[in-house]
Scaffold this motif. Structure first.
Motif, PDB file in Angstrom:
ATOM      1  N   UNK A   1       6.061  17.113  42.525  1.00 23.14           N
ATOM      2  CA  UNK A   1       5.386  16.613  41.407  1.00 23.14           C
ATOM      3  C   UNK A   1       5.760  17.181  40.137  1.00 23.14           C
ATOM      4  N   UNK A   2       6.213  16.302  38.925  1.00 25.88           N
ATOM      5  CA  UNK A   2       6.335  16.958  37.680  1.00 25.88           C
ATOM      6  C   UNK A   2       5.050  17.381  37.147  1.00 25.88           C
ATOM      7  N   UNK A   3       4.897  18.374  36.274  1.00 27.06           N
ATOM      8  CA  UNK A   3       3.755  18.705  35.634  1.00 27.06           C
ATOM      9  C   UNK A   3       3.443  17.848  34.553  1.00 27.06           C
ATOM     10  N   UNK A   4       2.497  16.972  34.640  1.00 23.74           N
ATOM     11  CA  UNK A   4       2.047  15.836  33.628  1.00 23.74           C
ATOM     12  C   UNK A   4       0.448  15.797  34.043  1.00 23.74           C
ATOM     13  N   UNK A   5      -0.025  15.061  32.666  1.00 19.87           N
ATOM     14  CA  UNK A   5      -1.299  14.576  32.908  1.00 19.87           C
ATOM     15  C   UNK A   5      -1.621  13.264  32.524  1.00 19.87           C
ATOM     16  N   UNK A   6      -0.717  12.284  32.560  1.00 14.76           N
ATOM     17  CA  UNK A   6      -0.805  10.828  32.250  1.00 14.76           C
ATOM     18  C   UNK A   6      -1.721  10.301  33.507  1.00 14.76           C
TER      19      UNK A   6
ATOM     20  N   UNK B   1      -2.437   8.248  36.922  1.00 14.94           N
ATOM     21  CA  UNK B   1      -1.461   7.926  37.911  1.00 14.94           C
ATOM     22  C   UNK B   1      -2.373   6.920  38.904  1.00 14.94           C
ATOM     23  N   UNK B   2      -2.037   5.666  38.344  1.00 13.37           N
ATOM     24  CA  UNK B   2      -2.807   4.529  38.740  1.00 13.37           C
ATOM     25  C   UNK B   2      -2.198   4.126  40.477  1.00 13.37           C
ATOM     26  N   UNK B   3      -3.221   3.561  41.045  1.00 13.27           N
ATOM     27  CA  UNK B   3      -2.631   2.891  42.385  1.00 13.27           C
ATOM     28  C   UNK B   3      -1.259   2.359  42.312  1.00 13.27           C
ATOM     29  N   UNK B   4      -0.395   2.766  43.324  1.00 15.56           N
ATOM     30  CA  UNK B   4       0.965   2.407  43.230  1.00 15.56           C
ATOM     31  C   UNK B   4       1.802   3.607  42.745  1.00 15.56           C
ATOM     32  N   UNK B   5       1.428   4.150  41.850  1.00 19.14           N
ATOM     33  CA  UNK B   5       1.989   5.509  41.263  1.00 19.14           C
ATOM     34  C   UNK B   5       2.455   6.593  42.374  1.00 19.14           C
ATOM     35  N   UNK B   6       3.544   7.000  42.453  1.00 19.15           N
ATOM     36  CA  UNK B   6       3.798   8.003  43.505  1.00 19.15           C
ATOM     37  C   UNK B   6       2.760   9.168  43.697  1.00 19.15           C
ATOM     38  N   UNK B   7       2.331   9.414  42.467  1.00 17.22           N
ATOM     39  CA  UNK B   7       1.526  10.830  42.232  1.00 17.22           C
ATOM     40  C   UNK B   7      -0.117  10.336  42.692  1.00 17.22           C
ATOM     41  N   UNK B   8      -0.330   9.166  43.150  1.00 15.89           N
ATOM     42  CA  UNK B   8      -1.604   8.927  43.668  1.00 15.89           C
ATOM     43  C   UNK B   8      -1.700   8.762  45.197  1.00 15.89           C
ATOM     44  N   UNK B   9      -2.425   9.636  45.512  1.00 13.40           N
ATOM     45  CA  UNK B   9      -2.264   9.775  47.157  1.00 13.40           C
ATOM     46  C   UNK B   9      -2.788   8.407  47.925  1.00 13.40           C
ATOM     47  N   UNK B  10      -3.658   7.661  47.246  1.00 12.42           N
ATOM     48  CA  UNK B  10      -3.942   6.480  47.692  1.00 12.42           C
ATOM     49  C   UNK B  10      -3.141   5.371  47.785  1.00 12.42           C
ATOM     50  N   UNK B  11      -1.781   5.615  47.155  1.00 17.27           N
ATOM     51  CA  UNK B  11      -0.587   4.476  47.377  1.00 17.27           C
ATOM     52  C   UNK B  11      -0.365   4.562  48.628  1.00 17.27           C
ATOM     53  N   UNK B  12      -0.071   5.780  49.242  1.00 15.73           N
ATOM     54  CA  UNK B  12       0.624   5.924  50.553  1.00 15.73           C
ATOM     55  C   UNK B  12      -0.446   5.489  51.811  1.00 15.73           C
ATOM     56  N   UNK B  13       0.130   4.718  52.422  1.00 15.31           N
ATOM     57  CA  UNK B  13      -0.726   4.532  54.004  1.00 15.31           C
ATOM     58  C   UNK B  13      -0.372   5.432  55.014  1.00 15.31           C
TER      59      UNK B  13
ATOM     60  N   UNK C   1       4.237  11.976  26.273  1.00 20.17           N
ATOM     61  CA  UNK C   1       3.037  12.541  26.618  1.00 20.17           C
ATOM     62  C   UNK C   1       2.050  12.619  25.258  1.00 20.17           C
ATOM     63  N   UNK C   2       2.026  11.379  24.413  1.00 26.58           N
ATOM     64  CA  UNK C   2       1.194  11.521  23.308  1.00 26.58           C
ATOM     65  C   UNK C   2      -0.406  11.134  23.518  1.00 26.58           C
ATOM     66  N   UNK C   3      -0.598  10.758  24.819  1.00 24.42           N
ATOM     67  CA  UNK C   3      -2.102  10.647  24.935  1.00 24.42           C
ATOM     68  C   UNK C   3      -2.065  10.623  26.587  1.00 24.42           C
ATOM     69  N   UNK C   4      -3.526  10.987  26.923  1.00 26.50           N
ATOM     70  CA  UNK C   4      -3.645  11.019  28.267  1.00 26.50           C
ATOM     71  C   UNK C   4      -3.893   9.677  29.049  1.00 26.50           C
ATOM     72  N   UNK C   5      -4.656   8.743  27.987  1.00 23.50           N
ATOM     73  CA  UNK C   5      -4.807   7.207  28.821  1.00 23.50           C
ATOM     74  C   UNK C   5      -3.673   6.540  28.397  1.00 23.50           C
ATOM     75  N   UNK C   6      -3.782   5.499  29.252  1.00 25.23           N
ATOM     76  CA  UNK C   6      -2.648   4.466  29.205  1.00 25.23           C
ATOM     77  C   UNK C   6      -3.106   3.147  29.519  1.00 25.23           C
ATOM     78  N   UNK C   7      -2.721   2.148  28.528  1.00 23.17           N
ATOM     79  CA  UNK C   7      -3.017   0.787  28.605  1.00 23.17           C
ATOM     80  C   UNK C   7      -1.901   0.229  29.612  1.00 23.17           C
ATOM     81  N   UNK C   8      -2.619  -0.175  30.805  1.00 23.56           N
ATOM     82  CA  UNK C   8      -1.885  -0.672  31.753  1.00 23.56           C
ATOM     83  C   UNK C   8      -1.014  -2.031  31.767  1.00 23.56           C
ATOM     84  N   UNK C   9      -1.712  -2.946  31.018  1.00 21.21           N
ATOM     85  CA  UNK C   9      -1.221  -4.340  30.543  1.00 21.21           C
ATOM     86  C   UNK C   9      -0.025  -3.994  29.712  1.00 21.21           C
TER      87      UNK C   9
END
Length: 249
Positions: A29-34, A36-48, A176-184
């Motif tokens: 994993x890269x070192x980041x703080x944005x 990681x919503x479901x489907x993102x590789x860094x969200x463990x719940x993405x994987x079955x 990395x201008x902010x920690x939150x993200x507008x998903x739409x």
């Protein structure tokens, strides 16, 4: 871990040698703080299936995507070796730009390595009819170099479209201008990049999403363009299937 068969009434012997079992795939994993919503590789719940994670210190998205991951190879090798020591039987990464480390990582860890979603491009191209080609949607077309393509086995004339001109996706993930993200807004940035790709290159018959943060938006890209879409989720699902083939009765 393996369990040796013995006599019908005898003991079953569990064989050890690793620290962790049941999670054969390790993800660098890269070192980041944005987010990681479901489907993102860094969200463990993405994987079955279970996965092992290791954050590579100092490997920010800015350094990897915009600065060519310069000087970071030893960090990635050390983290990959640690994952293998823990029990990983194969290694992948959460940035398609790490294709430039494909050969070095595979050599260093001695297990199968798939650094980038871009490695799917030759497979997808082989499935397309004559006259059609694969197109790539990436987080940063400006810094996706010939070396990134070459090291992933991608033809150098493959058309590419990026999200740099969008309102949200590139700004949150890379700047990395902010920690939150507008998903739409993030979804629209990825869709717009795909639309731009097919408008500029009508010969595109399938799309590969480079960025491992794009799988949440793959269905929207497919719906908008009408083309097959492949991403890190499709690749790692295939990769894991080789590590743990389904057992049929």
């Amino acid at each position: 871990m393996t369990i040796a068969s013995g006599p019908s009434q005898g003991p079953r012997i569990a064989r050890g040698g690793k620290a962790i079992y049941g999670a054969p795939l390790g993800i660098l994993m890269l070192e980041a703080r944005f987010p990681r919503i479901p489907g993102d590789m860094g969200n463990a719940g993405t994987w079955p299936f279970p996965v092992l994670y290791r954050v590579v210190r100092g490997a920010s998205p800015d350094k990897v995507v915009l600065k060519g991951a310069a000087g970071l190879l030893p960090n990635f090798i050390a983290a990959a070796q640690e994952l293998v020591h823990l029990g990983a039987e194969a290694i992948t990464t959460n940035c398609g730009f790490l294709s430039v480390f494909q050969r070095e990582l595979a050599t260093a860890v001695g297990v199968p390595v798939a650094t980038s979603s871009l490695m799917q491009v030759p497979w997808v191209q082989a499935m397309l009819p004559p006259g059609k080609q694969v197109g790539i949607v990436t987080v940063s077309a400006a810094t996706l170099t010939r070396a990134h393509l070459r090291d992933a086995g991608v033809p150098l004339d493959t058309p590419v479209s990026g999200t740099e001109d969008g309102r949200e996706f590139f700004r949150v993930l890379i700047k990395a201008e902010k920690d939150d993200m507008d998903i739409d807004l993030a979804r629209q940035d990825v869709v717009d990049a795909a639309i731009n790709l097919v408008e500029r290159h009508p010969s595109v018959g399938a799309i590969v999403l480079e960025c491992t943060n794009m799988p949440p938006y793959a269905a929207a890209v497919r719906s908008t363009t009408g083309l097959p879409v492949f991403d890190i989720y499709s690749m790692i699902s295939w990769f894991h299937a080789g590590l743990r083939p389904r057992t049929f009765p």
